[in-house]
Write an enzyme that holds these catalytic residues in place. Structure first.
Site, PDB file in Angstrom:
ATOM      1  CB  SER A 278     -14.875   0.092 -23.887  1.00 36.35           C
ATOM      2  OG  SER A 278     -13.930   0.091 -24.734  1.00 36.35           O
ATOM      3  CG  HIS A 308     -11.155  -2.793 -21.678  1.00 38.18           C
ATOM      4  ND1 HIS A 308     -10.307  -2.579 -22.760  1.00 38.18           N
ATOM      5  CD2 HIS A 308     -12.411  -2.129 -22.030  1.00 38.18           C
ATOM      6  CE1 HIS A 308     -10.801  -2.024 -23.580  1.00 38.18           C
ATOM      7  NE2 HIS A 308     -12.302  -1.662 -23.480  1.00 38.18           N
ATOM      8  NE  ARG A 363      -4.101  -0.177 -29.133  1.00 33.78           N
ATOM      9  CZ  ARG A 363      -4.732  -0.772 -28.384  1.00 33.78           C
ATOM     10  NH1 ARG A 363      -6.052  -0.022 -28.432  1.00 33.78           N
ATOM     11  NH2 ARG A 363      -4.700  -1.817 -27.811  1.00 33.78           N
ATOM     12  CG  ASP A 409      -3.736  -0.087 -21.632  1.00 40.22           C
ATOM     13  OD1 ASP A 409      -4.241   0.931 -21.813  1.00 40.22           O
ATOM     14  OD2 ASP A 409      -4.627  -1.178 -21.713  1.00 40.22           O
TER      15      ASP A 409
END
Ligand code: CMX
Length: 474
Positions: A278, A308, A363, A409
């Site tokens: 991105s 992604h 994250r 994710d």
């Protein structure tokens, strides 16, 4: 401690950080010089000329410094590891994870300004940090909040367009199309057509970027409500609320803990240096002087790929698949069998692996900490935790996966589900809202530093074969 000693320590810390992360000299100016600037554009107007000089001098002195060779493996292997981009906003360390302008995620959680009553960082503050390299004050973050609230209005043709999309058009396709259609508002495109000087490009890119970031939550919330809440109105922006709190209300949620989760979510998904699909796409398209609406929409289309950003949706499909097939009363053996069946069917385990990282994504860790604090007994969180215990070993057994650890994710959807946002097809839109902060902060700097149009060299296999043969004859 005396004011002087404390200022000296701050400066000392800044110098160390600057040396460690090669931050530009403009980022280590003492915070104590002059009155505080709370307008981000004014702050950038001071920093940009300074940093332009730093870069000019650096390139003049070290332009021929070699960063290593490029191998044929890398050409066929997705350019992995080739050093080819400058991204000022963040650097990803394979063994540590992301640092935003030198600051880790826990640093940001500790040091960035917070909303009243909130404990997670304000994305507005992170945007200031990404743009300037400096931790913002509360007043600076608040000024950004207010600017975004003032710039949030949408052109009516975008609202109409969103209303007319069929419900089977994926939310990410709707999102990127709506962002593209906002190009009617581009101040950069208008100024360019009128013939502005290239030294001023960044100012118009800045204006468009601020406008676009301000509008994204409203676009995203309209998509959400059109698809999942019978097209109910998103309501007006409250100029006294922060960006995430407004987004949270526009989506139709009321729990302040979920608003705080959104602040964390929108902060940590923002930036992951420049080579991910991105960020790189946005940078590439922007290098042709396409305006920020067109550039970021292109980045969103890349984010919508399952390897992604769409992996956050895929993870939920995977988790629900386990719940459906193995049941909630699973054993470790049952879980292992399911994961192996996914791999044997030629599919990836979504939420695991990374092109750069070689450790558990910080994250992931900060979302896990959030879950341990607020939803330790959530069944889906327990499943995610149990998968963390078995998936890395299984991926290692494949013998080819370079990073068996979970990425961002693997965790995000579980938290959203807990607060009632069950529509997994929508998750990548949230990622996209956040990713704008990194992509657009970088776009401002790319134009400020007058980076040229991007155009790497490509070869054909036939030409490479000739080159190899020629080299062998020498
Ligand atoms: N499950 C199964 N196989 C995996 C895997 C996973 N989670 N991760 C890597 N592999 C496989 C690759 O497909 C590749 O196989 P082939 O050689 O047969 O093609 C091999 O292991 C080597 O890949 P790698 O060098 O370890 O990883 P890459 O840099 O090529 O790819 C990524 C990175 C993220 C695309 C990959 O790990 C993956 O597909 N993960 C699952 C999807 C995912 O979670 N994506 C989100 C990433 C974070 C984000 O951008 O949001």
């Amino acid at each position: 401690m005396s004011v002087w000693k404390s200022a000296a320590l701050t400066l000392n810390h800044s110098f160390k950080r600057a040396l460690l992360y090669q931050l530009p000299a403009c980022q280590i100016r003492s915070k104590t010089t002059g009155p505080e600037i709370t307008n981000l554009k004014e702050e950038l107007a001071v920093l940009i000329p300074e940093h332009r000089e730093v870069v000019k001098k650096f390139v003049a002195e070290h332009g021929k410094f070699s960063l290593g060779e490029v191998t044929i493996d890398q050409l066929y292997g997705g350019m992995r590891g080739i050093k080819g981009l400058i991204t000022e906003t963040s650097v990803l360390d394979a063994e540590f994870g992301i640092r935003f302008r030198g600051y880790s995620i826990p640093d940001c959680q500790k040091m960035l300004p917070k909303a009243p009553g909130g404990i997670e960082p304000l994305p507005e503050g992170l945007f200031w940090l990404l743009c300037t390299g400096k931790m913002p004050s509360d007043a600076q973050a608040k000024a950004v909040s207010q600017e975004w609230a003032n710039r949030a209005g949408l052109p009516s043709h975008v609202v109409t367009m969103l209303k007319n999309f069929p419900s089977n058009l994926h939310p990410m396709a709707q999102f990127s199309a709506a962002v593209t259609a906002c190009n009617s508002e581009s101040k950069f495109a208008k100024a360019y057509s009128q013939g502005i000087h290239r030294d001023k490009y960044w100012e118009y890119i800045y204006e468009d970027s601020m406008d676009l970031i301000a509008k994204l939550p409203t676009i995203a919330a309209i998509i959400y409500r059109n698809l999942y809440r019978d097209g109910t109105s998103v309501g007006a922006i409250d100029p006294n609320k922060d960006w995430s709190a407004n987004f949270h209300s526009q989506l139709g949620y009321e729990d302040p803990q979920f608003a705080d989760l959104l602040r964390l979510y929108l902060t940590i998904h923002s930036d992951h240096e420049g080579g991910n699909v991105s960020a790189h796409t946005c940078h590439l398209v922007g290098s042709a002087l396409s305006d920020p609406y067109l550039s970021f929409a292109a980045g969103l289309n890349g984010l919508a790929g399952p390897l992604h950003g769409l992996a956050n949706q895929e993870v939920l499909v995977f988790l629900k698949g386990i719940q459906g097939k193995v049941g909630s009363d699973y054993t470790q053996e049952g879980l292992k069998e399911y994961v192996w069946s996914q791999l044997k069917a030629g599919q990836v385990v979504p939420g695991y692996g990374h092109a750069v990282l070689r450790v558990t994504d910080p994250r992931y860790t900060c979302q896990r900490e959030f879950a341990l604090k607020y939803l330790p007994n959530d069944p889906l969180f327990r499943l995610v935790s149990d998968l963390y215990k078995i998936v890395p070993d299984i991926l290692l057994q494949l013998g080819k996966v370079k990073n068996p650890w979970p990425n961002v994710d693997a965790h995000s959807g579980v938290l959203l589900q807990h607060y009632g946002m069950k529509e997994m097809n929508y998750y990548t839109v949230l990622f996209g809202v956040s990713r704008a902060l990194g992509c657009l902060a970088s776009l401002i700097w790319s134009r400020a530093l007058r980076f040229p149009i991007e155009r790497p060299k490509s070869y054909s296999t036939a030409l490479l074969q000739q080159m190899v043969q020629k080299a062998a004859k020498k």
